[in-house]
Design an enzyme around this catalytic site. Structure first.
Site, PDB file in Angstrom:
ATOM      1  N   CYS A   2       0.840  -1.192   0.000  1.00 40.94           N
ATOM      2  CA  CYS A   2       0.000   0.000   0.000  1.00 40.94           C
ATOM      3  C   CYS A   2       0.875   1.242   0.000  1.00 40.94           C
ATOM      4  O   CYS A   2       2.058   1.195   0.305  1.00 40.94           O
ATOM      5  CB  CYS A   2      -0.897   0.026   1.235  1.00 40.94           C
ATOM      6  N   ARG A  27       3.348   0.617  -6.507  1.00 39.86           N
ATOM      7  CA  ARG A  27       3.401  -0.303  -5.371  1.00 39.86           C
ATOM      8  C   ARG A  27       2.286  -1.345  -5.422  1.00 39.86           C
ATOM      9  O   ARG A  27       2.333  -2.350  -4.727  1.00 39.86           O
ATOM     10  CB  ARG A  27       3.314   0.484  -4.056  1.00 39.86           C
ATOM     11  N   TRP A  74      -3.927  -2.033  -0.953  1.00 37.88           N
ATOM     12  CA  TRP A  74      -3.873  -3.368  -1.537  1.00 37.88           C
ATOM     13  C   TRP A  74      -4.594  -4.288  -0.564  1.00 37.88           C
ATOM     14  O   TRP A  74      -4.189  -4.444   0.577  1.00 37.88           O
ATOM     15  CB  TRP A  74      -2.423  -3.797  -1.726  1.00 37.88           C
ATOM     16  N   ASN A 100      -0.611   0.961   6.537  1.00 39.42           N
ATOM     17  CA  ASN A 100      -0.020  -0.145   5.782  1.00 39.42           C
ATOM     18  C   ASN A 100       0.361  -1.241   6.760  1.00 39.42           C
ATOM     19  O   ASN A 100       0.822  -0.958   7.862  1.00 39.42           O
ATOM     20  CB  ASN A 100       1.243   0.307   5.039  1.00 39.42           C
ATOM     21  N   GLY A 101       0.214  -2.493   6.325  1.00 33.88           N
ATOM     22  CA  GLY A 101       0.586  -3.599   7.195  1.00 33.88           C
ATOM     23  C   GLY A 101      -0.622  -4.412   7.603  1.00 33.88           C
ATOM     24  O   GLY A 101      -1.727  -4.230   7.088  1.00 33.88           O
ATOM     25  N   GLU A 485      13.577 -16.728 -14.295  1.00 35.00           N
ATOM     26  CA  GLU A 485      13.264 -15.299 -14.315  1.00 35.00           C
ATOM     27  C   GLU A 485      12.455 -14.933 -15.554  1.00 35.00           C
ATOM     28  O   GLU A 485      11.518 -14.130 -15.478  1.00 35.00           O
ATOM     29  CB  GLU A 485      14.561 -14.486 -14.252  1.00 35.00           C
ATOM     30  N   LYS A 489       8.706 -13.240 -15.417  1.00 32.14           N
ATOM     31  CA  LYS A 489       8.365 -11.969 -16.063  1.00 32.14           C
ATOM     32  C   LYS A 489       7.120 -12.119 -16.922  1.00 32.14           C
ATOM     33  O   LYS A 489       6.240 -11.262 -16.926  1.00 32.14           O
ATOM     34  CB  LYS A 489       9.521 -11.478 -16.944  1.00 32.14           C
ATOM     35  N   GLU A 492       3.951 -12.597 -14.757  1.00 28.95           N
ATOM     36  CA  GLU A 492       3.656 -11.404 -13.972  1.00 28.95           C
ATOM     37  C   GLU A 492       2.861 -10.373 -14.764  1.00 28.95           C
ATOM     38  O   GLU A 492       1.915  -9.787 -14.243  1.00 28.95           O
ATOM     39  CB  GLU A 492       4.970 -10.732 -13.526  1.00 28.95           C
ATOM     40  N   HIS A 508      11.741 -35.195 -17.396  1.00 33.55           N
ATOM     41  CA  HIS A 508      11.162 -35.744 -16.168  1.00 33.55           C
ATOM     42  C   HIS A 508       9.788 -35.130 -15.893  1.00 33.55           C
ATOM     43  O   HIS A 508       9.446 -34.849 -14.745  1.00 33.55           O
ATOM     44  CB  HIS A 508      12.108 -35.507 -14.990  1.00 33.55           C
ATOM     45  N   LYS A 607       4.732  -3.733  -5.854  1.00 34.95           N
ATOM     46  CA  LYS A 607       6.173  -3.584  -6.025  1.00 34.95           C
ATOM     47  C   LYS A 607       6.928  -3.943  -4.754  1.00 34.95           C
ATOM     48  O   LYS A 607       7.906  -4.660  -4.780  1.00 34.95           O
ATOM     49  CB  LYS A 607       6.497  -2.146  -6.433  1.00 34.95           C
TER      50      LYS A 607
END
Length: 612
Positions: A2, A27, A74, A100-101, A485, A489, A492, A508, A607
């Site tokens: 947030c 964020r 958020w 926030n939190g 990675e 990406k 995401e 496998h 973020k």
């Protein structure tokens, strides 16, 4: 996650706060709101983007105020809607809070307040928090700052809060534990925010609140105390961030800008630290505990997401050149599995924001058991930077896009430099190899620049595969974490399911997925595993999979097998991830744009993940 913005001073608060909230959109959030003292304490909030809040505010008749608080939320407790958006009122509506939190014991606090007759308008723990503070204040006849202090000794969890009081129009109270909060110092004015991006336009002098600190700003005076009511002397930091760094500068998206910034950000990371011509390599932040790193019997690396992938690459590098066993841990798992940590163990914590909640908790656990903590972060003054014994900044500059790009390559450069320093001190690398790698590292920015010139070719490949439902990314050795990675990406920002695997593991299980509809991305550069990767490509081609291969320039074999080929300059195998990851970043970006996705703010993501 947030975002917090608050202001008290002589300017109009409403436009300043809204602009600040826009700066914090990276964020991740799902609603936004502000509170102003304008003929009473008034809260304005809406589900959706800051632009939705802006549109709502245009219909309000009086927004005149020189004090205010703003927030982007958020969702944690309660779905995204107007009621759950911040700010939240207290029971009497004399107080408003942004938070926030997560307050972990909010349910018991809420039940206690319900028993006293409190009525709640939202499902959030944050509304419970401000009701609780006001209840303490009224029942004990305390000043607000004292009520906040008492409340903070009774709540369990993480928080960064800012509180306004209807009856004190020149006061803001802020506090933090486990969630970042910075105070900007102006001339007879103060700016508060989750990070420095909303502040840099107005001042370069800031104070980073520490855990368990409470800041009271009243009548132009800042007072900071801890939860034991002991005054603390604020340490004023000078920001080096420039406003241009947090603007798009003509690019369509922050992510694209940050991909193209990598030649410069990699150079900035090495500047003053590495000079191949005279064999100079020094990390100024690693001095007092350098011998601990050199003598470590093992190194534990803790991180999350993209930073975890950079640690996986570093594991190969550190073990190869330093001959020290390395364990790479998801911070979120490390802290909950009763890990074996001995006094003197070395823990390297890697985080772009320096505020990642799980990584912070992991290093606090390790530190409590006697481990030496080295932090590798991008944000100056962040919590991990302050908690670590020593460490190094990546100097990548602000990264606004949620999907990390330049932070990944900057983290690798720092970790590689750390590895080379240790290897040289231990004598586990020859002088010739040491100098060879220094020369190679200095050439990386130019090689990345060369790869970026393939952007139009990669855009054409993206157009071919933009409607794919699945992707498979395969690599070996140093390029295996690059495959992970690349897959991260893509999922995401484009919402396409993608998986990264070591190429040998394809047989496998994942090989069962391959058909004529499956794009398979191989990182197949010339290295010690090249022949094995060629065999893996043949296995995919035999099953009619569609191969996209990242190859070393001049390769004449793989282009005969792969449907699409992206060339990168020849690079030392140890450093190849710095170059081979660039095409994967561009591929993900272009696919996401073509699918109409919000590249900089992908759904459900944030973020800086400051909650568990």
């Amino acid at each position: 996650m947030c975002g917090i913005v608050a202001y008290v001073g002589h300017r109009q608060a409403h436009p300043l706060i809204v602009k600040g909230l826009k700066r914090l959109e990276y964020r991740g959030y799902d609603s936004a709101g502000i509170a102003l003292l304008n003929d009473g304490l008034n809260v304005y909030k809406k589900k959706g983007k800051v632009s939705d809040l802006e549109a709502y505010l245009k219909d309000q008749t009086d927004l005149n105020s020189t004090i205010g608080i703003g927030h982007t939320r958020w969702a944690t407790h309660g779905e995204p809607n107007d009621e759950n958006a911040h700010p939240h009122y207290s029971a009497t509506k004399n107080l408003a809070i942004i938070h926030n939190g997560i307050i972990e014991n909010y349910a018991s606090l809420k039940q206690e307040l319900l028993n006293k007759g409190h009525v709640f308008d939202s499902e959030t723990d944050s509304e419970v928090f401000i009701h609780f503070i006001e209840d303490i204040r009224r029942n004990n006849d305390l000043p607000l700052e004292e009520a906040v202090r008492v409340a903070l000794t009774k709540v369990v969890g993480a928080y960064a809060i800012v509180i306004m009081d209807k009856d004190d129009p020149n006061m803001l109270i802020a506090a933090r534990k486990g969630s970042p909060l910075v105070i900007g110092l102006g001339k007879n004015e103060f700016f508060l925010a989750s990070d420095a991006t909303p502040i840099v336009e107005y001042t370069n002098e800031v104070v980073y609140l520490n855990d368990y600190e409470i800041a009271t700003i009243r009548d132009g005076i800042l007072d900071i105390r801890n939860t034991d009511d002991v005054p603390t002397n604020p340490y004023i930091t000078t920001l080096e961030m420039e406003l241009e760094a947090i603007e798009k500068s003509g690019y369509d998206h922050f992510m694209l800008k940050e991909i193209f910034e990598q030649p410069r950000s990699i150079s900035d990371c090495m500047r003053g630290r590495l000079n191949a011509s005279n064999g100079h390599l020094v990390l100024g932040g690693i001095r007092e505990y350098a011998n601990k790193l050199e003598k470590a019997e093992r190194i534990i690396m803790v991180s999350c997401g993209t930073s975890w992938h950079s640690c996986l690459v570093a594991e190969y590098f550190l073990e190869e050149y330093c001959r020290i066993p390395v364990e790479v841990e998801y911070a979120s798992e490390f802290r909950y599995r009763n890990p074996i940590i001995k006094e003197g163990d070395v823990v390297i914590a890697v985080s772009q924001s320096g505020e990642t909640a799980d990584t912070l908790a992991a290093i606090e656990l390790a530190k409590s058991k006697g481990a030496i903590i080295f932090g590798v972060v991008n944000v100056v003054g962040s919590s991990i930077a302050r908690t670590s014994h020593e460490g190094a900044y990546t100097h990548a500059g602000p990264e606004i896009g949620v999907a990390s790009t330049k932070a990944f390559t900057a983290q690798l450069i720092v970790l590689f430099m750390m590895g080379l320093m240790v290897a040289r001190k231990k004598g586990t690398i020859t002088d010739s190899r040491f100098h060879e790698l220094l020369v190679e590292m200095e050439q990386i920015p130019n090689k990345v620049e060369e790869v970026l010139k393939t952007a139009l070719q990669i855009e054409a490949i993206a157009d071919t595969f933009k409607d794919a439902s699945n992707f498979l990314y395969l690599g070996r050795g140093y390029n295996f974490p690059v495959a992970l990675e690349g897959a991260l990406k893509l999922k995401e920002i484009s919402y396409i399911h993608a998986e990264g695997y070591p190429a040998a593991e394809m047989k496998h299980g994942p090989i069962a997925l391959i058909d004529q509809e499956m794009p398979v991305v191989f990182i197949a550069t010339r290295d010690s595993s090249y022949d094995k990767v060629v065999s893996n490509i043949q296995e995919v081609v035999a099953r009619k999979g569609r191969v996209i291969a990242v190859v070393t320039k001049g390769d004449s074999l793989i282009p005969k097998m792969a449907e699409f080929v992206i060339e990168v300059p020849h690079t030392d195998e140890s450093l190849m991830p710095l170059v081979s990851v660039i095409p994967l970043q561009l591929l993900s970006y272009h696919i996401a744009v073509m699918r109409g996705c919000n590249v900089d703010q992908p759904r459900n993501l944030a973020k800086s993940v400051t909650v568990e």
